[in-house]
Design a protein around this motif. Structure first.
Motif, short mmCIF file in Angstrom:
data_model
loop_
_atom_site.label_atom_id
_atom_site.label_comp_id
_atom_site.label_asym_id
_atom_site.label_seq_id
_atom_site.Cartn_x
_atom_site.Cartn_y
_atom_site.Cartn_z
N LEU A 83 0.85 -1.19 0.00
CA LEU A 83 0.00 0.00 0.00
C LEU A 83 0.88 1.24 0.00
CD1 LEU A 83 -2.60 -1.20 2.65
CD2 LEU A 83 -2.71 -1.41 0.16
N LYS A 84 1.32 1.62 -1.18
CA LYS A 84 2.27 2.72 -1.31
C LYS A 84 1.59 4.08 -1.41
CE LYS A 84 5.62 -0.23 -3.51
NZ LYS A 84 6.42 -0.53 -4.65
N ASP A 85 0.34 4.10 -1.93
CA ASP A 85 -0.37 5.37 -2.10
C ASP A 85 -1.87 5.09 -2.02
OD1 ASP A 85 -1.03 4.17 -4.58
OD2 ASP A 85 0.55 5.25 -5.62
N ASN A 86 -2.66 6.16 -2.06
CA ASN A 86 -4.11 6.01 -1.94
C ASN A 86 -4.70 5.13 -3.04
OD1 ASN A 86 -3.89 7.65 0.26
ND2 ASN A 86 -5.02 9.36 -0.60
N SER A 88 -3.34 2.55 -4.45
CA SER A 88 -3.12 1.14 -4.15
C SER A 88 -4.11 0.63 -3.09
CB SER A 88 -1.67 0.87 -3.73
OG SER A 88 -1.35 1.58 -2.56
N VAL A 89 -4.52 1.50 -2.17
CA VAL A 89 -5.53 1.13 -1.18
C VAL A 89 -6.87 0.89 -1.88
CG1 VAL A 89 -6.82 1.87 0.86
CG2 VAL A 89 -4.38 2.38 0.69
N HIS A 126 3.31 3.05 7.25
CA HIS A 126 2.70 3.61 6.04
C HIS A 126 2.88 5.12 6.01
CE1 HIS A 126 0.78 -0.32 6.06
NE2 HIS A 126 0.56 -0.13 4.77
N LYS A 129 -0.58 10.11 3.94
CA LYS A 129 -1.91 10.09 3.34
C LYS A 129 -2.51 8.69 3.33
CE LYS A 129 -1.52 14.20 0.51
NZ LYS A 129 -1.60 14.79 -0.81
N VAL A 130 -1.68 7.67 3.12
CA VAL A 130 -2.16 6.30 3.14
C VAL A 130 -2.60 5.94 4.57
CG1 VAL A 130 -1.52 3.87 2.87
CG2 VAL A 130 -0.81 5.55 1.16
N GLN A 131 -1.79 6.33 5.53
CA GLN A 131 -2.13 6.06 6.92
C GLN A 131 -3.43 6.75 7.31
OE1 GLN A 131 0.33 7.60 10.25
NE2 GLN A 131 0.83 5.46 10.60
N LEU A 134 -6.35 4.82 5.84
CA LEU A 134 -6.58 3.55 6.50
C LEU A 134 -7.22 3.72 7.88
CD1 LEU A 134 -3.27 1.72 5.59
CD2 LEU A 134 -5.55 1.30 4.64
#
Length: 135
Positions: A83-86, A88-89, A126, A129-131, A134
């Protein structure tokens, strides 16, 4: 040879956590029955979001596998490299066979709901922004 437990009965230790998870699994099964009877909708069935925290080796990954086995689902593992970026989420959520955002899933009345279990490992690693997405 896989030595990880396959059921709550096989999982050793963490008695308080196991008790709480057993209650959630029992409630899930009851909601699943109600859905099959048409008394609630499929979006009311899944197990609620659960956060396992603790040091390495306490069984967080094993517990995720046990919960999935107990509800007849599977675990999708995701970590900081996955999950490298939004985007990928979002792609992960769309790829889940039983996710509400899945491209492949459509509820059929009378169908058994088996929501996907997503195990996100090392969430603290993470990026910002990904964190945020999530959590």
């Amino acid at each position: 040879m896989d030595i990880r437990p396959k059921s709550m009965a096989e999982f050793v230790g963490q008695e308080q956590v196991k008790t709480l998870l057993a209650i959630e699994i029992q409630a899930f099964r009851r909601r699943q029955e109600l859905c099959l009877q048409g008394k609630i909708g499929p979006k009311d069935v899944p197990i609620r979001h659960t956060l396992f925290t603790g040091a390495s080796g306490l069984g967080k990954t094993a517990l995720a596998g046990v919960v999935a086995a107990e509800i007849g689902s599977e675990v999708f593992h995701a970590g900081p490299t996955t999950l490298k970026d939004n985007e990928s989420v979002v792609n992960l959520m769309k790829a889940l066979p039983w996710g509400w955002y899945s491209n492949a899933w459509a509820y059929v009345p009378g169908q058994v709901v088996r929501p996907s279990i997503v195990f996100i490992d090392e969430i603290h690693l993470h990026r910002g922004k990904v964190q945020d997405l999530l959590i």
